[in-house]
Design an enzyme around this catalytic site. Structure first.
Site, short mmCIF file in Angstrom:
data_model
loop_
_atom_site.label_atom_id
_atom_site.label_comp_id
_atom_site.label_asym_id
_atom_site.label_seq_id
_atom_site.Cartn_x
_atom_site.Cartn_y
_atom_site.Cartn_z
N ASN A 113 19.78 21.51 35.17
CA ASN A 113 19.40 21.47 36.58
C ASN A 113 17.88 21.43 36.70
O ASN A 113 17.32 20.65 37.47
CB ASN A 113 19.98 22.69 37.30
CG ASN A 113 20.06 22.51 38.79
OD1 ASN A 113 20.43 21.46 39.27
ND2 ASN A 113 19.71 23.56 39.51
N ILE A 158 19.33 13.61 43.69
CA ILE A 158 20.23 14.44 42.88
C ILE A 158 19.90 15.86 43.32
O ILE A 158 18.88 16.42 42.94
CB ILE A 158 19.99 14.26 41.36
CG1 ILE A 158 20.25 12.81 40.94
CG2 ILE A 158 20.89 15.23 40.57
CD1 ILE A 158 19.95 12.52 39.47
N PRO A 159 20.73 16.45 44.18
CA PRO A 159 20.35 17.64 44.92
C PRO A 159 20.41 18.95 44.13
O PRO A 159 21.20 19.85 44.43
CB PRO A 159 21.34 17.64 46.09
CG PRO A 159 22.56 17.00 45.51
CD PRO A 159 22.06 15.95 44.56
N CYS A 160 19.54 19.07 43.14
CA CYS A 160 19.50 20.30 42.35
C CYS A 160 19.11 21.50 43.20
O CYS A 160 19.41 22.65 42.85
CB CYS A 160 18.57 20.13 41.15
SG CYS A 160 16.89 19.66 41.58
N HIS A 161 18.47 21.27 44.35
CA HIS A 161 18.11 22.36 45.25
C HIS A 161 19.34 23.02 45.87
O HIS A 161 19.26 24.14 46.38
CB HIS A 161 17.16 21.86 46.35
CG HIS A 161 17.74 20.78 47.21
ND1 HIS A 161 17.76 19.45 46.82
CD2 HIS A 161 18.33 20.83 48.44
CE1 HIS A 161 18.32 18.73 47.78
NE2 HIS A 161 18.69 19.53 48.76
#
Length: 184
Positions: A135, A144-147
């Protein structure tokens, strides 16, 4: 929905964008976005060295159609008008990292998941630390919504661009999600 793919080496192009969270740089080949990252502006020489490391090759300082498209999509995202990203993705990473990033793409707007949730889908709970590392290695922020990945206790943990940005992104997306009678 976006997917993570690998393409052969091609010339890379970069373009900088201003955002409410600071400067963002996009690096793309002729067809795919390779990097989207928050960066503090440095000298052009430092920028090229940094981008080459993330982009896996020489990076030309002019944008192309892919960087232009992601710029338009980011503008709509930050304006709260759209969370749809259509640019094809090709981040450099291991097969495990790509599996983690593919799972992150499935997390809906304004929702979150835990590192454990991702681990269960890519290799079992024994991979939870590796999921955290993957991540953190995500080279394509926001898209790529790593948040959207948080601690199992609901806490905001681990965001390389700063927890203040993670908090801002989650709040921003919360405002974008339709609720009530007309929500899907």
């Amino acid at each position: 929905m976006n997917t993570v793919v690998e393409v052969c080496r091609q010339p890379l192009f970069s373009q900088w964008f201003a955002s409410p969270l600071g400067d963002i740089v996009a690096v793309a080949d002729d067809t795919h976005l390779r990097v989207l990252s928050f960066f503090e502006r440095k000298s052009e020489v430092e920028d090229r060295a940094t981008l080459s490391r993330y982009g896996q090759g020489e990076v030309r300082p002019e944008g192309n159609s892919v960087t232009s498209t992601i710029g338009q999509e980011l503008e709509a995202y930050f304006a709260g008008e759209s969370s749809d990203f259509s640019v094809p993705l090709s981040p450099a990473g291991s097969e495990f990292e790509k599996a983690v990033w593919s799972e992150l793409l499935k997390v809906p707007l304004a929702e979150t998941c835990s590192y454990g949730d991702i681990a269960r889908n890519v290799g079992g709970m024994e991979t939870v630390r590796a999921v955290g590392k993957a991540n953190g290695a995500n080279p394509i922020v926001i898209v790529i919504p790593c948040h959207r990945c948080i601690g199992s206790d609901g806490s905001l943990v681990g965001y390389g661009a700063g927890l203040w940005r993670k908090k801002w992104l989650l709040r921003h997306e919360g405002k974008m999600r339709p609720v009530g009678l007309f929500a899907l």
